[in-house]
Design an enzyme around this catalytic site. Structure first.
Site, mmCIF file in Angstrom:
data_model
loop_
_atom_site.group_PDB
_atom_site.id
_atom_site.type_symbol
_atom_site.label_atom_id
_atom_site.label_comp_id
_atom_site.label_asym_id
_atom_site.label_seq_id
_atom_site.Cartn_x
_atom_site.Cartn_y
_atom_site.Cartn_z
ATOM 1 N N ASP A 1 34.677 40.665 42.266
ATOM 2 C CA ASP A 1 34.809 39.719 43.378
ATOM 3 C C ASP A 1 35.421 38.427 42.833
ATOM 4 O OD1 ASP A 1 32.780 38.523 41.941
ATOM 5 O OD2 ASP A 1 31.419 38.314 43.643
ATOM 6 N N LYS B 1 35.942 47.339 46.195
ATOM 7 C CA LYS B 1 34.895 46.441 45.720
ATOM 8 C C LYS B 1 33.537 46.837 46.289
ATOM 9 C CE LYS B 1 34.349 42.313 47.441
ATOM 10 N NZ LYS B 1 34.568 40.894 47.809
#
Length: 223
Positions: free
Chosen positions: A138, A120
């Site tokens: 996210d 991420k």
């Protein structure tokens, strides 16, 4: 969901959010990298408050190493998990100097090899610092993708893959921030603000709210 509906959704989000970018404050790829590492399980506001004091003093790998781990902790101790984050950042800075000449690498593999950097975080850096067409999933993006039906998936990697496949090409660069900001301020976790949502009629969520949330109702009642 068909491509025509997805295109309309992203067209509307882009019109409603004309400047889709991160809310983390930074002036270089390295500052952004540090800010994103600090932002794990922390708010952007809290990170910005800490980096506003840190970056004027240390905003290069060399400067942060000169602070040392304990010195760094003094600047970031208001952020959750600051002890482990300080350890990661010190190691990360050494890795940048030893393997990358002090520069932030521009590939996912090299970024993920850095301490404290997962997929991420790597995707955020590639997209925001270097303009690559990556989408970091996210909690906000995962929620919005599943709720709306844009790209439903059981895990973040599945959602990421579907978004990369289904997001209209003209919106792929900004899709990451369009979805995050929509999730942060409109399609919120507990009670989405469906009545004020620009894509409410296109969204496939079955449990849409019919009334403004309490905060909106309170503001309206005062006016």
């Amino acid at each position: 969901m068909n491509p025509k509906k997805r295109l309309e959704i992203f067209d509307r989000l882009a019109a409603a959010i004309p400047d889709p970018t991160t809310e983390l404050n930074y002036n270089s790829a390295f500052e952004l990298l540090i800010a994103v590492v600090l932002s794990a399980q922390a708010t952007d506001k809290g990170v910005n408050k800490a980096t506003a004091k840190l970056f004027p003093v240390a905003n290069t790998p060399e400067d942060i190493l000169a602070l040392g781990e304990n010195g760094l902790k003094e600047y970031i101790k208001t952020i959750g998990l600051y002890n482990s984050k300080a350890t990661h950042i010190i190691t990360l800075c050494r890795q940048l100097l030893e393997k990358h000449g002090g520069q932030v690498p521009q590939t996912r593999e090299e970024l993920e090899a850095l301490a404290g950097v997962g997929r991420k975080t790597a995707n955020v850096i590639l997209n925001t610092a270097f303009g690559q067409h990556t989408i970091a999933v996210d909690t906000h993006i995962f929620r919005v993708a599943n709720r709306t039906g844009i790209a439903p998936g059981k895990n973040v990697l599945e959602v990421e893959r579907k978004l990369e496949k289904f997001v209209p090409k003209k919106h792929i660069k900004d899709a990451h921030h369009l979805l995050i900001l929509h999730g942060r301020y409109t399609c919120i976790a507990r009670k989405p603000r469906c009545p004020s949502c620009v894509i409410e009629d296109l969204c496939e969520y079955r449990h849409k709210t019919k009334y403004q949330d309490d905060a909106a109702t309170e503001v309206k009642s005062r006016s």
